[in-house]
Design a protein around this motif. Structure first.
Motif, short mmCIF file in Angstrom:
data_model
loop_
_atom_site.label_atom_id
_atom_site.label_comp_id
_atom_site.label_asym_id
_atom_site.label_seq_id
_atom_site.Cartn_x
_atom_site.Cartn_y
_atom_site.Cartn_z
N ARG A 67 6.71 -1.57 -7.23
CA ARG A 67 6.13 -2.90 -7.47
C ARG A 67 6.46 -3.86 -6.33
O ARG A 67 5.61 -4.66 -5.92
CB ARG A 67 6.64 -3.46 -8.79
CG ARG A 67 5.94 -2.81 -9.99
CD ARG A 67 6.46 -3.39 -11.25
NE ARG A 67 7.79 -2.78 -11.38
CZ ARG A 67 8.63 -2.99 -12.36
NH1 ARG A 67 8.34 -3.82 -13.30
NH2 ARG A 67 9.79 -2.40 -12.40
N VAL A 68 7.67 -3.78 -5.80
CA VAL A 68 8.07 -4.65 -4.67
C VAL A 68 7.21 -4.33 -3.45
O VAL A 68 6.75 -5.24 -2.74
CB VAL A 68 9.57 -4.49 -4.37
CG1 VAL A 68 9.94 -5.14 -3.04
CG2 VAL A 68 10.41 -5.05 -5.50
N GLU A 69 6.96 -3.04 -3.20
CA GLU A 69 6.12 -2.67 -2.06
C GLU A 69 4.71 -3.20 -2.23
O GLU A 69 4.10 -3.68 -1.25
CB GLU A 69 6.11 -1.15 -1.90
CG GLU A 69 7.41 -0.59 -1.38
CD GLU A 69 7.41 0.94 -1.36
OE1 GLU A 69 6.53 1.56 -1.98
OE2 GLU A 69 8.31 1.50 -0.72
N VAL A 70 4.17 -3.16 -3.42
CA VAL A 70 2.82 -3.69 -3.66
C VAL A 70 2.81 -5.19 -3.43
O VAL A 70 1.87 -5.73 -2.80
CB VAL A 70 2.36 -3.34 -5.10
CG1 VAL A 70 1.10 -4.11 -5.47
CG2 VAL A 70 2.12 -1.84 -5.23
N ASN A 71 3.85 -5.88 -3.90
CA ASN A 71 3.93 -7.33 -3.67
C ASN A 71 4.02 -7.66 -2.19
O ASN A 71 3.40 -8.61 -1.71
CB ASN A 71 5.13 -7.93 -4.41
CG ASN A 71 4.90 -8.00 -5.91
OD1 ASN A 71 3.77 -7.97 -6.36
ND2 ASN A 71 5.99 -8.07 -6.66
N ILE A 72 4.77 -6.90 -1.44
CA ILE A 72 4.89 -7.13 0.00
C ILE A 72 3.55 -6.92 0.70
O ILE A 72 3.17 -7.69 1.59
CB ILE A 72 6.00 -6.23 0.60
CG1 ILE A 72 7.36 -6.72 0.14
CG2 ILE A 72 5.91 -6.20 2.12
CD1 ILE A 72 8.51 -5.84 0.55
N GLU A 73 2.82 -5.89 0.28
CA GLU A 73 1.48 -5.67 0.87
C GLU A 73 0.56 -6.85 0.57
O GLU A 73 -0.21 -7.28 1.44
CB GLU A 73 0.88 -4.37 0.32
CG GLU A 73 1.51 -3.11 0.88
CD GLU A 73 1.29 -2.96 2.37
OE1 GLU A 73 0.19 -3.30 2.86
OE2 GLU A 73 2.22 -2.52 3.06
N THR A 74 0.65 -7.39 -0.65
CA THR A 74 -0.18 -8.54 -1.01
C THR A 74 0.19 -9.75 -0.16
O THR A 74 -0.69 -10.47 0.34
CB THR A 74 0.00 -8.87 -2.51
OG1 THR A 74 -0.29 -7.71 -3.27
CG2 THR A 74 -0.90 -10.01 -2.93
N ILE A 75 1.48 -9.98 0.01
CA ILE A 75 1.94 -11.10 0.84
C ILE A 75 1.50 -10.90 2.29
O ILE A 75 1.06 -11.84 2.96
CB ILE A 75 3.47 -11.25 0.74
CG1 ILE A 75 3.86 -11.70 -0.66
CG2 ILE A 75 4.01 -12.21 1.79
CD1 ILE A 75 5.34 -11.64 -0.94
N LYS A 76 1.57 -9.69 2.78
CA LYS A 76 1.15 -9.38 4.15
C LYS A 76 -0.34 -9.68 4.33
O LYS A 76 -0.75 -10.28 5.35
CB LYS A 76 1.45 -7.91 4.42
CG LYS A 76 1.37 -7.49 5.83
CD LYS A 76 1.82 -6.04 5.93
CE LYS A 76 1.62 -5.48 7.29
NZ LYS A 76 1.99 -4.06 7.36
#
Length: 91
Positions: A67-76
């Motif tokens: 979930r953290v990786e998905v959030n980071i991709e969204t922020i990116k």
């Protein structure tokens, strides 16, 4: 031609038995080895149980990391859009 009589088979030799010819040291050695194998198996089982408990505790962290990786991709992606917008803005 003379026929030989059938050999007599001693039934007592066909069954397993413990004789006084077996040294006590061999019996003790076998008992010690058996105890050692049982101790080793018990300790291996305990280590496996410990590892299973650790894996059960770490399993939720894998989902959390996803979930953290998905959030980071969204922020990116959001940052990329903001950069593009700022580049198009008049100076």
């Amino acid at each position: 031609m003379k026929k030989r009589p059938a050999p007599v088979i001693d039934e007592s030799d066909t069954k397993w038995h413990l004789d006084r010819k077996v040294p006590i040291s061999i019996i003790i050695t076998i008992l010690i080895q058996t105890g050692g194998v049982m101790w080793w198996a018990a300790s291996a089982n305990e280590r496996l149980n410990s590892l299973e408990q650790k894996m059960l505790m770490l399993a939720p962290q894998g989902d959390r990391l996803t979930r953290v990786e998905v959030n980071i991709e969204t922020i990116k992606d959001s940052l990329t859009e903001i950069k593009a917008t700022l580049r198009k803005a008049p100076k």
